[in-house]
Design a protein around this motif. Structure first.
Motif, short mmCIF file in Angstrom:
data_model
loop_
_atom_site.label_atom_id
_atom_site.label_comp_id
_atom_site.label_asym_id
_atom_site.label_seq_id
_atom_site.Cartn_x
_atom_site.Cartn_y
_atom_site.Cartn_z
N TYR A 55 49.14 -25.35 38.06
CA TYR A 55 48.77 -23.97 37.77
C TYR A 55 49.67 -23.40 36.69
O TYR A 55 49.20 -22.70 35.79
CB TYR A 55 48.84 -23.11 39.03
N SER A 56 50.95 -23.69 36.75
CA SER A 56 51.87 -23.19 35.73
C SER A 56 51.52 -23.74 34.36
O SER A 56 51.54 -23.01 33.36
CB SER A 56 53.31 -23.57 36.08
N ALA A 57 51.21 -25.02 34.29
CA ALA A 57 50.86 -25.62 33.00
C ALA A 57 49.55 -25.04 32.47
O ALA A 57 49.41 -24.82 31.26
CB ALA A 57 50.75 -27.14 33.15
N SER A 58 48.60 -24.79 33.34
CA SER A 58 47.34 -24.22 32.86
C SER A 58 47.52 -22.78 32.38
O SER A 58 46.83 -22.34 31.47
CB SER A 58 46.27 -24.30 33.94
N GLN A 59 48.45 -22.06 32.96
CA GLN A 59 48.72 -20.70 32.51
C GLN A 59 49.55 -20.67 31.23
O GLN A 59 49.69 -19.62 30.61
CB GLN A 59 49.41 -19.90 33.61
N ALA A 60 50.07 -21.81 30.83
CA ALA A 60 50.82 -21.88 29.58
C ALA A 60 49.92 -21.67 28.37
O ALA A 60 50.40 -21.54 27.24
CB ALA A 60 51.56 -23.21 29.48
N ALA A 61 48.61 -21.61 28.58
CA ALA A 61 47.68 -21.30 27.48
C ALA A 61 48.00 -19.94 26.87
O ALA A 61 47.71 -19.70 25.70
CB ALA A 61 46.25 -21.34 28.00
N LEU A 62 48.62 -19.06 27.65
CA LEU A 62 49.04 -17.77 27.11
C LEU A 62 50.04 -17.94 25.97
O LEU A 62 50.07 -17.14 25.04
CB LEU A 62 49.64 -16.90 28.21
N LEU A 63 50.86 -18.97 26.06
CA LEU A 63 51.81 -19.23 24.98
C LEU A 63 51.08 -19.61 23.70
O LEU A 63 51.45 -19.16 22.61
CB LEU A 63 52.78 -20.34 25.40
N PRO A 79 59.99 -7.66 14.01
CA PRO A 79 60.85 -8.77 14.42
C PRO A 79 61.40 -8.62 15.84
O PRO A 79 61.52 -9.62 16.56
CB PRO A 79 61.98 -8.74 13.39
N ALA A 80 61.70 -7.40 16.26
CA ALA A 80 62.23 -7.20 17.63
C ALA A 80 61.18 -7.58 18.67
O ALA A 80 61.49 -8.22 19.68
CB ALA A 80 62.67 -5.76 17.81
N THR A 81 59.93 -7.21 18.43
CA THR A 81 58.86 -7.53 19.37
C THR A 81 58.60 -9.03 19.40
O THR A 81 58.39 -9.61 20.47
CB THR A 81 57.57 -6.77 18.97
N ILE A 82 58.63 -9.67 18.24
CA ILE A 82 58.44 -11.12 18.18
C ILE A 82 59.59 -11.83 18.90
O ILE A 82 59.38 -12.80 19.62
CB ILE A 82 58.32 -11.59 16.72
N GLY A 83 60.82 -11.32 18.72
CA GLY A 83 61.96 -11.90 19.43
C GLY A 83 61.82 -11.78 20.94
O GLY A 83 62.14 -12.73 21.67
N LYS A 84 61.34 -10.64 21.42
CA LYS A 84 61.12 -10.47 22.85
C LYS A 84 60.04 -11.43 23.35
O LYS A 84 60.14 -11.97 24.45
CB LYS A 84 60.71 -9.03 23.17
N TRP A 85 59.00 -11.64 22.53
CA TRP A 85 57.96 -12.58 22.94
C TRP A 85 58.53 -13.99 23.06
O TRP A 85 58.23 -14.70 24.02
CB TRP A 85 56.79 -12.57 21.94
N PHE A 86 59.35 -14.39 22.07
CA PHE A 86 59.94 -15.73 22.14
C PHE A 86 60.89 -15.87 23.33
O PHE A 86 60.94 -16.94 23.96
CB PHE A 86 60.67 -16.08 20.84
N LEU A 87 61.62 -14.83 23.66
CA LEU A 87 62.48 -14.87 24.84
C LEU A 87 61.63 -15.05 26.10
O LEU A 87 61.95 -15.87 26.96
CB LEU A 87 63.32 -13.60 24.93
N VAL A 91 61.52 -18.27 28.75
CA VAL A 91 61.65 -18.14 30.21
C VAL A 91 60.47 -18.81 30.90
O VAL A 91 60.63 -19.52 31.90
CB VAL A 91 61.78 -16.66 30.62
N ALA A 92 59.26 -18.62 30.35
CA ALA A 92 58.07 -19.23 30.95
C ALA A 92 58.13 -20.76 30.87
O ALA A 92 57.85 -21.46 31.85
CB ALA A 92 56.81 -18.72 30.25
N ILE A 93 58.53 -21.29 29.72
CA ILE A 93 58.64 -22.75 29.57
C ILE A 93 59.73 -23.30 30.49
O ILE A 93 59.55 -24.35 31.12
CB ILE A 93 58.91 -23.11 28.09
N ALA A 94 60.85 -22.59 30.59
CA ALA A 94 61.91 -23.04 31.50
C ALA A 94 61.41 -23.06 32.94
O ALA A 94 61.70 -24.00 33.69
CB ALA A 94 63.13 -22.13 31.36
N GLY A 95 60.64 -22.05 33.33
CA GLY A 95 60.08 -22.02 34.67
C GLY A 95 59.12 -23.18 34.92
O GLY A 95 59.14 -23.80 36.00
#
Length: 111
Positions: A55-63, A79-87, A91-95
């Motif tokens: 389920y986690s891998a299938s939800q990675a489509a959001l990335l 740039p600040a918003t893009i940086g927050k998205w990458f952060l 976190v999602a990939i680490a999870g």
């Protein structure tokens, strides 16, 4: 319905734009078929990988959609918003990776 309500509904219907069925049926059917295929793939992933990883891998489509939105469609430019998205993406990939490690045969507490 009263006559005023019927008149209002008629006016609302006549102001709607055309649905362009002759033009849009092929792209719409293609998009719906791909969406359904993705849902089947999600079910298969959960069946084979387990609930936590599949389920986690299938939800990675959001990335992936986030990458498209930032780099191709330029929906986000600050740039600040893009940086927050990458952060958040990190976190999602680490999870996802931690769930995969926890579910694997060599995960914590297993030998």
């Amino acid at each position: 319905l009263s006559s005023n309500q019927l008149k209002s509904l008629r006016e609302a219907y006549t102001t709607l734009p055309s649905f362009h069925f002759r033009v849009m049926w092929l792209p719409g059917a293609t998009a719906g078929s791909l969406w359904s295929l993705g849902n089947v793939g999600s079910i298969v992933a959960v069946e084979h990988l387990g609930q936590g990883v599949g389920y986690s891998a299938s939800q990675a489509a959001l990335l992936i959609s986030g990458f498209w939105g930032i780099f191709y469609f330029k929906e986000v430019t600050k740039p600040a918003t893009i940086g927050k998205w990458f952060l958040s993406a990190f976190v999602a990939i680490a999870g996802i990776l931690l769930l995969g490690y926890e579910s694997s045969p060599v995960g914590p507490g297993r030998r």
